[in-house]
Design an enzyme around this catalytic site. Structure first.
Site, PDB file in Angstrom:
ATOM      1  N   CYS A  73       0.828  -1.210   0.000  1.00 25.22           N
ATOM      2  CA  CYS A  73       0.000   0.000   0.000  1.00 25.22           C
ATOM      3  C   CYS A  73       0.862   1.260   0.000  1.00 25.22           C
ATOM      4  O   CYS A  73       1.722   1.451   0.870  1.00 25.22           O
ATOM      5  CB  CYS A  73      -0.923   0.018   1.210  1.00 25.22           C
ATOM      6  SG  CYS A  73      -2.002   1.475   1.263  1.00 25.22           S
TER       7      CYS A  73
ATOM      8  N   CYS B  94      -3.076  17.094 -16.365  1.00 22.73           N
ATOM      9  CA  CYS B  94      -3.628  16.470 -15.155  1.00 22.73           C
ATOM     10  C   CYS B  94      -4.553  17.456 -14.447  1.00 22.73           C
ATOM     11  O   CYS B  94      -4.149  18.118 -13.484  1.00 22.73           O
ATOM     12  CB  CYS B  94      -2.502  16.051 -14.221  1.00 22.73           C
ATOM     13  SG  CYS B  94      -1.536  14.660 -14.826  1.00 22.73           S
TER      14      CYS B  94
ATOM     15  N   CYS C 228       8.419  10.271 -30.227  1.00 26.00           N
ATOM     16  CA  CYS C 228       7.800   8.958 -30.062  1.00 26.00           C
ATOM     17  C   CYS C 228       6.525   8.868 -30.898  1.00 26.00           C
ATOM     18  O   CYS C 228       5.675   9.759 -30.863  1.00 26.00           O
ATOM     19  CB  CYS C 228       7.461   8.720 -28.590  1.00 26.00           C
ATOM     20  SG  CYS C 228       6.657   7.122 -28.292  1.00 26.00           S
TER      21      CYS C 228
ATOM     22  N   ASP D 133      -4.574  11.911  -6.481  1.00 23.21           N
ATOM     23  CA  ASP D 133      -4.539  10.912  -5.419  1.00 23.21           C
ATOM     24  C   ASP D 133      -3.107  10.570  -4.997  1.00 23.21           C
ATOM     25  O   ASP D 133      -2.860  10.229  -3.850  1.00 23.21           O
ATOM     26  CB  ASP D 133      -5.256   9.653  -5.917  1.00 23.21           C
ATOM     27  CG  ASP D 133      -5.438   8.614  -4.830  1.00 23.21           C
ATOM     28  OD1 ASP D 133      -5.555   9.009  -3.659  1.00 23.21           O
ATOM     29  OD2 ASP D 133      -5.476   7.420  -5.146  1.00 23.21           O
TER      30      ASP D 133
END
Length: 395
Positions: A44, A280, A339, A296
């Site tokens: 965790c 984000c 890429c 988070d």
């Protein structure tokens, strides 16, 4: 930042470009019990973190007053589409009554024509008939943590007494199915199962599970060294390629989130995972006391955006710190600039970029894995998307 280039014009430095619309907060990740959990899983990342701003507070529960303020304010801000996702720690520790009151508040403060969605991510050890009736009645979506067969799952997932969770979680799978609750399995890919993609897939099919999300595990010590349960990028790449082969014949009936996300991107849609977004800024975390954070993985004091008890959602959405965090994903590594998969990946996840050395401009730790699965999957998925689009056009 040497070698880092901003690819997207929306964000400039720590602010938003002049004339650009303020990106809306489209969903909330709410932690009614903060990081508190009834399990003690070895891997965790959330429990007992040094950076946890509330680590000195052992008992953390969101009050009903805070919940009411949260629901009232966010329903007003987010109209007509409002998404509430509950996570932990273990969110069911807040109690069934807490979530029944949530629904009451949503009924009270929702407006005509408002679409409200609720979801909950749980370890499954506390679910019973009462929980399932609530989920079914109000169309909740549930994410249930299960890492595979008993020997695999219980290697890292156990309670405070070091007893495995597998049997109790499988009971919860059966309960959710009995009550026809929509759910998916959240399977952490660790050293316990990374070499067993086919075995995992067949195990979940045997449980009649049709929605699966595989989550790669990468945690590091203070020096940047991978912890023992962390998988390598090459291992994860092989896992995804093997998984894709065994899943492909079932692609119309079984959903694997990562493969669905690739298909969404190829179809020109915004993938449901923030990892594949350009920036984000799609959701925020709401802690038990109303504090707001942008992600988070970054519930840390330096990234606090405000608090719902004193700030409006419009104010929180405009905070320069939110733009500063969102812009971290736009710092393209030189390899990303050339890429062929950049338009799908968008540099990966800031957690996996910042993980080993805490440098946002680094390559995503799993970059090699992404290239392996994109090379394998984009061709077949592009054809599948084209067939689906053609079929819809005929009808």
């Amino acid at each position: 930042m040497a070698g880092a280039v901003g690819l997207f014009p929306l964000y400039k430095g720590s602010g938003i470009a002049s004339g650009s619309a303020i990106p809306r907060i489209t969903s909330l990740l709410i932690k009614p019990a903060s990081a508190v959990c009834n399990l003690d899983c070895e891997y965790c990342f959330y429990l007992d973190r040094d950076a946890d701003p509330y680590k000195e507070l052992p008992a953390r529960r969101m009050t009903l007053d805070t919940l009411e303020r949260l629901v009232d304010g966010y329903l007003f801000y987010s109209y007509p589409q409002s998404s509430f996702i509950f996570q932990g720690g273990e969110p069911t520790l807040a109690g069934l009554g807490f979530f029944e009151k949530l629904v009451d508040f949503q009924k009270q403060y929702g407006r005509s024509g408002q679409n409200v969605g609720n979801a909950l991510q749980t370890n499954g050890t506390l679910l019973d008939e009462h929980w399932c009736r609530l989920f079914r009645e109000y169309n909740w979506f549930v994410g249930l943590s299960l890492d595979g067969p008993e020997a695999i799952n219980d290697l890292y997932r156990y309670n405070k007494q070091k007893r495995g969770t597998w049997r109790r979680v499988v009971e919860s799978v059966e309960l959710l199915q009995k009550h026809q609750v929509e759910f998916n399995i959240l399977c952490v890919v660790s050293q316990a199962n990374v070499e067993k993609a086919k075995e995992l897939y067949r195990f979940f099919k045997g449980l009649a599970v049709t929605n699966i999300q595989f989550i790669p595990l990468a945690e590091f010590d203070a020096s940047g060294k991978p912890l023992p349960f962390t998988i390598s990028a090459e291992q994860y790449g092989r896992f995804l390629v093997e998984l894709f082969d065994v899943w492909w014949p079932d692609r119309r009936t079984v959903h694997i989130r990562f493969f669905d996300n690739i298909a969404e991107s190829l179809a020109g849609l915004r993938p449901s995972t923030c990892t594949m977004h350009e920036t984000c800024d799609s959701y925020v975390v709401v802690e038990y006391n109303g504090d707001i954070f942008p992600c988070d993985f970054f519930v840390e004091k330096p990234w606090k955006l405000g608090n719902i008890l004193v700030d409006s959602w419009s104010e929180i959405a405009r905070r320069p710190r939110r733009f500063e965090f969102a812009s971290k994903k736009t710092l393209a590594h030189p390899d990303c600039l050339v890429c062929e998969y950049q338009s799908i990946c968008h540099g990966g996840c800031p957690k996996f970029r910042a993980g080993p050395q805490r440098q946002f401009e680094d390559l995503d730790y799993f970059c090699f894995a992404y290239k392996m699965i994109y090379a394998k999957a984009t061709g077949p998925l592009r054809l599948e998307v084209a067939r689906n689009v053609a079929g819809m056009a005929r009808h």
